[in-house]
Design a protein around this motif. Structure first.
Motif, PDB file in Angstrom:
ATOM      1  N   ASP A 149      -4.621   5.008  -4.931  1.00  0.00           N
ATOM      2  CA  ASP A 149      -4.201   5.091  -3.537  1.00  0.00           C
ATOM      3  C   ASP A 149      -2.681   5.011  -3.363  1.00  0.00           C
ATOM      4  O   ASP A 149      -1.970   4.491  -4.229  1.00  0.00           O
ATOM      5  CB  ASP A 149      -4.800   3.930  -2.732  1.00  0.00           C
ATOM      6  CG  ASP A 149      -6.296   4.091  -2.495  1.00  0.00           C
ATOM      7  OD1 ASP A 149      -6.925   4.960  -3.138  1.00  0.00           O
ATOM      8  OD2 ASP A 149      -6.831   3.338  -1.666  1.00  0.00           O
ATOM      9  N   ASP A 150      -2.263   5.477  -2.217  1.00  0.00           N
ATOM     10  CA  ASP A 150      -0.925   5.234  -1.659  1.00  0.00           C
ATOM     11  C   ASP A 150       0.192   6.119  -2.193  1.00  0.00           C
ATOM     12  O   ASP A 150       1.308   6.051  -1.715  1.00  0.00           O
ATOM     13  CB  ASP A 150      -0.500   3.760  -1.818  1.00  0.00           C
ATOM     14  CG  ASP A 150      -1.402   2.817  -1.049  1.00  0.00           C
ATOM     15  OD1 ASP A 150      -2.276   3.304  -0.319  1.00  0.00           O
ATOM     16  OD2 ASP A 150      -1.233   1.592  -1.178  1.00  0.00           O
TER      17      ASP A 150
ATOM     18  N   HIS B  76      -0.482   5.311   6.776  1.00  0.00           N
ATOM     19  CA  HIS B  76      -1.159   4.098   6.316  1.00  0.00           C
ATOM     20  C   HIS B  76      -1.322   3.006   7.363  1.00  0.00           C
ATOM     21  O   HIS B  76      -1.134   1.818   7.090  1.00  0.00           O
ATOM     22  CB  HIS B  76      -0.427   3.529   5.095  1.00  0.00           C
ATOM     23  CG  HIS B  76      -1.308   2.749   4.163  1.00  0.00           C
ATOM     24  ND1 HIS B  76      -1.635   1.427   4.376  1.00  0.00           N
ATOM     25  CD2 HIS B  76      -1.942   3.095   3.028  1.00  0.00           C
ATOM     26  CE1 HIS B  76      -2.420   1.005   3.390  1.00  0.00           C
ATOM     27  NE2 HIS B  76      -2.630   2.005   2.562  1.00  0.00           N
TER      28      HIS B  76
ATOM     29  N   CYS C  70       0.808  -1.213   0.000  1.00  0.00           N
ATOM     30  CA  CYS C  70       0.000   0.000   0.000  1.00  0.00           C
ATOM     31  C   CYS C  70       0.834   1.253   0.000  1.00  0.00           C
ATOM     32  O   CYS C  70       0.368   2.317   0.327  1.00  0.00           O
ATOM     33  CB  CYS C  70      -0.927   0.004   1.201  1.00  0.00           C
ATOM     34  SG  CYS C  70      -2.268  -1.136   0.988  1.00  0.00           S
TER      35      CYS C  70
ATOM     36  N   HIS D 114      -5.483   9.607   2.740  1.00  0.00           N
ATOM     37  CA  HIS D 114      -5.329   8.163   2.990  1.00  0.00           C
ATOM     38  C   HIS D 114      -4.488   7.952   4.253  1.00  0.00           C
ATOM     39  O   HIS D 114      -3.801   6.957   4.373  1.00  0.00           O
ATOM     40  CB  HIS D 114      -4.691   7.517   1.772  1.00  0.00           C
ATOM     41  CG  HIS D 114      -4.861   6.029   1.661  1.00  0.00           C
ATOM     42  ND1 HIS D 114      -6.026   5.364   1.958  1.00  0.00           N
ATOM     43  CD2 HIS D 114      -3.995   5.064   1.247  1.00  0.00           C
ATOM     44  CE1 HIS D 114      -5.867   4.055   1.746  1.00  0.00           C
ATOM     45  NE2 HIS D 114      -4.641   3.851   1.323  1.00  0.00           N
TER      46      HIS D 114
ATOM     47  N   HIS E  73      -3.727   1.479  -7.465  1.00  0.00           N
ATOM     48  CA  HIS E  73      -2.599   2.035  -6.706  1.00  0.00           C
ATOM     49  C   HIS E  73      -1.570   2.564  -7.703  1.00  0.00           C
ATOM     50  O   HIS E  73      -0.976   1.766  -8.443  1.00  0.00           O
ATOM     51  CB  HIS E  73      -1.982   0.960  -5.812  1.00  0.00           C
ATOM     52  CG  HIS E  73      -2.946   0.427  -4.792  1.00  0.00           C
ATOM     53  ND1 HIS E  73      -3.884  -0.527  -5.096  1.00  0.00           N
ATOM     54  CD2 HIS E  73      -3.133   0.751  -3.488  1.00  0.00           C
ATOM     55  CE1 HIS E  73      -4.613  -0.784  -4.007  1.00  0.00           C
ATOM     56  NE2 HIS E  73      -4.183  -0.015  -3.022  1.00  0.00           N
TER      57      HIS E  73
HETATM   58 NI    NI Z   1      -3.616   2.039   0.802  1.00  0.00          NI
END
Ligand code: NI
Length: 275
Positions: A92-93, A146, A33, A142, A233
């Motif tokens: 994401d990420d 994480h 992630c 986000h 991602h």
């Molecule tokens: Ni994530």
């Protein structure tokens, strides 16, 4: 641990919640992630808003946001998703080293997307976040690092949000309006720590697991429906490489690529899953 609320689809390995704390788990999370970070989604609303926000930031002594010249007239800003076939691509990420390539692919199709960024990545890559926002994309939180928020005490959950908000605001001049909890993991306690919409997804491409462009494209093209919120991602080059095909095929099917906020007419519900 129990997850208080789950995405509509069963949790997948990608959403596995860390069992907290060990170096191995941390490394896995980092690999899967990214360094994780909150996603904040600025209102894709108006260019004026952005410009003003940018000047305010500058005046406040934050890094300059002069790069954040809004893109006018892109399709995603005008579309009414109650009538049009809309899809929200979410990444994401990041930000990361492949984000700029992704921005070029999105621009080629006048696509808008939503980036759920990890706060500590934002702090390290402010210029990329500015470029992303300036191109008309939405920036959501986000979290800062994480973590699985359901494992943290309330004060730490709030700190994860607040620190990320500050990093995003320093980069683009506005605070994110959307939050995506890492792993999609939240419970009632986490829910209480922010009033902003928690954004889940309706299609999980499992791009982090397969790292296979063809597979990512195939899964997306097979699963998408009008109103879908699709999870990708952008820290994986295989995901970014899949996007030209995804964008081309979905454009041919009549889809408009919009931000999450746009998908919901600027008023996302407290919990977003897509359709
Ligand atoms: Ni994530």
């Amino acid at each position: 641990m129990k997850i208080g609320a789950r995405p509509r689809r069963p949790l997948t390995a990608g959403m596995r919640r860390g069992t907290a704390g060990t170096v191995a788990v941390t490394a896995l999370v980092a690999a899967v992630c990214g360094t994780g970070g909150p996603t904040a989604a600025p209102d894709p609303a108006s260019a004026t808003t952005r410009t003003v926000a940018a000047s305010r930031t500058k005046a406040a002594g934050a890094p300059t946001v002069k790069d954040a010249k809004p893109v006018a007239g892109a399709a995603g800003e005008r579309v009414d998703c109650k009538r049009a076939k809309c899809v929200a691509l979410t990444f994401d990420d990041g930000p990361g080293r492949h984000t700029d390539a992704l921005l070029r692919h999105l621009a080629a199709y006048r696509a808008r997307a939503t980036f759920f960024v990890v706060g500590r990545n934002v702090a390290a890559n402010q210029a990329i976040v500015r470029r992303t926002y300036a191109a008309g994309h939405e920036i959501g939180s986000h979290t800062w690092s994480h973590p699985d928020l359901t494992t943290l005490p309330a004060a730490k959950v709030r700190a994860q949000f607040a620190r990320t908000d500050r990093a995003i605001k320093a980069a683009i001049g506005v605070r994110p309006k959307l939050v995506r909890p890492p792993y999609g993991a939240f419970n009632a306690a986490v829910r209480k720590q922010t009033r902003r919409p928690l954004v889940m997804w309706s299609v999980d491409t499992l791009d982090w697991l397969h790292r296979d462009s063809s597979r990512v494209a195939r899964k997306t093209l097979k699963s998408v429906r009008p109103g879908s919120v699709i999870l990708f991602h952008d820290i994986h080059p295989t995901t970014v490489a899949a996007m030209p095909k995804v964008l081309k095929r979905l454009s041919a099917r009549g889809y408009t690529f919009v931000t999450v906020s746009r998908l919901y007419g600027g008023r996302p519900p407290k919990l977003v899953y897509g359709r």
